[in-house]
Design a protein around this motif. Sequence first.
Motif, PDB file in Angstrom:
ATOM      1  N   CYS A   7       0.666  -1.380   0.212  1.00 47.08           N
ATOM      2  CA  CYS A   7       0.078   0.119  -0.020  1.00 47.08           C
ATOM      3  C   CYS A   7       1.045   1.221   0.030  1.00 47.08           C
ATOM      4  O   CYS A   7       1.686   1.414   0.821  1.00 47.08           O
ATOM      5  N   PRO A   8       0.641   2.317  -1.228  1.00 47.50           N
ATOM      6  CA  PRO A   8       1.596   3.297  -1.162  1.00 47.50           C
ATOM      7  C   PRO A   8       1.370   4.529  -0.112  1.00 47.50           C
ATOM      8  O   PRO A   8       1.871   5.209   0.134  1.00 47.50           O
ATOM      9  N   GLU A   9       0.032   4.420   0.366  1.00 49.96           N
ATOM     10  CA  GLU A   9      -0.484   5.481   1.352  1.00 49.96           C
ATOM     11  C   GLU A   9      -0.587   4.996   2.836  1.00 49.96           C
ATOM     12  O   GLU A   9      -1.228   5.558   3.633  1.00 49.96           O
ATOM     13  N   LEU A  10      -0.134   3.780   2.881  1.00 53.10           N
ATOM     14  CA  LEU A  10      -0.381   3.179   4.575  1.00 53.10           C
ATOM     15  C   LEU A  10      -1.621   3.169   4.812  1.00 53.10           C
ATOM     16  O   LEU A  10      -2.203   3.554   6.040  1.00 53.10           O
ATOM     17  N   ALA A  11      -2.686   2.943   4.070  1.00 49.24           N
ATOM     18  CA  ALA A  11      -3.941   2.885   4.210  1.00 49.24           C
ATOM     19  C   ALA A  11      -4.657   1.559   5.024  1.00 49.24           C
ATOM     20  O   ALA A  11      -5.316   1.819   5.649  1.00 49.24           O
ATOM     21  N   ILE A  12      -3.927   0.737   4.524  1.00 48.78           N
ATOM     22  CA  ILE A  12      -4.303  -0.692   5.206  1.00 48.78           C
ATOM     23  C   ILE A  12      -3.131  -1.188   5.907  1.00 48.78           C
ATOM     24  O   ILE A  12      -2.007  -1.163   5.521  1.00 48.78           O
ATOM     25  N   THR A  13      -3.639  -1.596   7.174  1.00 46.01           N
ATOM     26  CA  THR A  13      -2.609  -2.241   8.022  1.00 46.01           C
ATOM     27  C   THR A  13      -3.193  -3.538   8.842  1.00 46.01           C
ATOM     28  O   THR A  13      -4.576  -3.638   8.783  1.00 46.01           O
ATOM     29  N   HIS A  14      -2.489  -4.461   9.396  1.00 38.14           N
ATOM     30  CA  HIS A  14      -3.070  -5.649  10.154  1.00 38.14           C
ATOM     31  C   HIS A  14      -3.170  -5.367  11.517  1.00 38.14           C
ATOM     32  O   HIS A  14      -2.048  -4.764  12.294  1.00 38.14           O
ATOM     33  N   GLY A  15      -4.381  -5.035  12.135  1.00 38.67           N
ATOM     34  CA  GLY A  15      -4.484  -4.781  13.555  1.00 38.67           C
ATOM     35  C   GLY A  15      -4.521  -6.026  14.378  1.00 38.67           C
ATOM     36  O   GLY A  15      -3.471  -6.920  14.110  1.00 38.67           O
ATOM     37  N   GLY A  16      -4.750  -5.922  15.712  1.00 38.23           N
ATOM     38  CA  GLY A  16      -4.620  -6.870  16.640  1.00 38.23           C
ATOM     39  C   GLY A  16      -5.800  -7.631  16.800  1.00 38.23           C
ATOM     40  O   GLY A  16      -5.928  -8.495  17.945  1.00 38.23           O
ATOM     41  N   GLU A  17      -6.643  -7.497  16.337  1.00 34.79           N
ATOM     42  CA  GLU A  17      -8.096  -8.230  16.448  1.00 34.79           C
ATOM     43  C   GLU A  17      -8.111  -9.661  15.621  1.00 34.79           C
ATOM     44  O   GLU A  17      -8.181  -9.483  14.531  1.00 34.79           O
ATOM     45  N   TYR A  18      -7.858 -10.619  16.383  1.00 38.73           N
ATOM     46  CA  TYR A  18      -7.775 -11.951  15.701  1.00 38.73           C
ATOM     47  C   TYR A  18      -8.825 -12.917  15.776  1.00 38.73           C
ATOM     48  O   TYR A  18      -8.764 -13.877  15.575  1.00 38.73           O
ATOM     49  N   GLU A  19     -10.040 -12.079  16.465  1.00 34.24           N
ATOM     50  CA  GLU A  19     -11.271 -13.230  16.741  1.00 34.24           C
ATOM     51  C   GLU A  19     -12.002 -12.792  15.457  1.00 34.24           C
ATOM     52  O   GLU A  19     -12.722 -11.924  15.490  1.00 34.24           O
ATOM     53  N   ASN A  20     -12.004 -13.615  14.618  1.00 36.18           N
ATOM     54  CA  ASN A  20     -12.840 -13.497  13.349  1.00 36.18           C
ATOM     55  C   ASN A  20     -13.539 -14.900  13.010  1.00 36.18           C
ATOM     56  O   ASN A  20     -14.117 -14.966  11.793  1.00 36.18           O
ATOM     57  N   ALA A  21     -14.256 -15.292  14.146  1.00 39.83           N
ATOM     58  CA  ALA A  21     -14.979 -16.700  13.991  1.00 39.83           C
ATOM     59  C   ALA A  21     -16.358 -16.155  13.607  1.00 39.83           C
ATOM     60  O   ALA A  21     -16.749 -15.124  14.021  1.00 39.83           O
ATOM     61  N   SER A  22     -17.162 -16.966  12.876  1.00 38.10           N
ATOM     62  CA  SER A  22     -18.323 -16.597  12.421  1.00 38.10           C
ATOM     63  C   SER A  22     -19.165 -17.841  12.074  1.00 38.10           C
ATOM     64  O   SER A  22     -18.384 -18.953  11.585  1.00 38.10           O
ATOM     65  N   ASP A  23     -20.102 -18.087  12.051  1.00 39.45           N
ATOM     66  CA  ASP A  23     -21.251 -19.021  11.786  1.00 39.45           C
ATOM     67  C   ASP A  23     -21.626 -19.062  10.408  1.00 39.45           C
ATOM     68  O   ASP A  23     -22.235 -20.078   9.771  1.00 39.45           O
ATOM     69  N   GLN A  24     -21.122 -18.007   9.574  1.00 38.11           N
ATOM     70  CA  GLN A  24     -21.522 -17.842   8.221  1.00 38.11           C
ATOM     71  C   GLN A  24     -20.293 -18.319   7.278  1.00 38.11           C
ATOM     72  O   GLN A  24     -19.114 -17.732   7.708  1.00 38.11           O
ATOM     73  N   ARG A  25     -20.502 -18.937   6.183  1.00 34.27           N
ATOM     74  CA  ARG A  25     -19.276 -19.544   5.462  1.00 34.27           C
ATOM     75  C   ARG A  25     -18.723 -18.123   4.598  1.00 34.27           C
ATOM     76  O   ARG A  25     -17.651 -17.910   4.502  1.00 34.27           O
ATOM     77  N   GLU A  26     -19.751 -17.221   4.373  1.00 32.51           N
ATOM     78  CA  GLU A  26     -19.566 -15.937   3.421  1.00 32.51           C
ATOM     79  C   GLU A  26     -19.080 -14.903   4.356  1.00 32.51           C
ATOM     80  O   GLU A  26     -19.171 -13.809   4.135  1.00 32.51           O
ATOM     81  N   HIS A  27     -18.424 -15.203   5.457  1.00 30.83           N
ATOM     82  CA  HIS A  27     -17.721 -13.989   6.341  1.00 30.83           C
ATOM     83  C   HIS A  27     -16.929 -13.282   5.476  1.00 30.83           C
ATOM     84  O   HIS A  27     -15.962 -13.687   5.262  1.00 30.83           O
ATOM     85  N   PHE A  28     -16.891 -12.027   5.641  1.00 33.12           N
ATOM     86  CA  PHE A  28     -16.299 -11.115   5.130  1.00 33.12           C
ATOM     87  C   PHE A  28     -15.955  -9.792   5.850  1.00 33.12           C
ATOM     88  O   PHE A  28     -16.884  -9.501   7.016  1.00 33.12           O
TER      89      PHE A  28
END
Length: 204
Positions: free
Chosen positions: A141-162
């Motif tokens: 990313c040239p603008e430093l717009a996207i980074t990886h944060g510290g939220e690692y809980e991304n469980a969901s009951d939907q397969r189409e989780h986004f």
Amino acid sequence: MKNEQFNNRDFSNEYFLVGIEDYPTDPWGKFKRAVKRTFRGELFVGLWVVMREMIRFDIHTVQYPEEKMPIGPRYRAVHEMKRLWESDAERCIGCGLCEKICISNCIRMETKIDENSRKEVSEYTINLGRCIFCGYCAEVCPELAITHGGEYENASDQREHFVDYAAMLTPLDKMKAGTQVEFEGFGAITPHEDERVKKTPLSY
């Protein structure tokens, strides 16, 4: 060193036989073998270790999810989108480099031209079911717009989780309070980066 010691491969004198008893075939022999194996000293040693750990009061146990272990600032977790400090606008310019470099093909971006004839992001989604959290999107990313944060809980009951663009973007109330941290996640600028830059004779 001579070759005689390598040619002599007779090591039978150094072997010793292990006393292995024959397996019993009658029911009484099987019962005695089970009792003998059950009441060995190793069983009581294991019970004592368990009892000792149960009665201790300095057990270092994290009560998850009330308590969480701290993670490093370079940990690659759920993505975050940053804003500009000057205007609170999105840093993302819609260049599409993150979508092109994504090796798991999980980023989808759609852009449009606004009333000021500038490109803006109309739709931006990341499928966390496909994302392998490699960090390529944050690095490119040239603008430093996207980074990886510290939220690692991304469980969901939907397969189409986004993750939607609005969910990743820093809220405006945090921008007004000044709580957006720049060094927050993989892909951001590391601290004291200006001191590491070596100026050239033509720097101006």
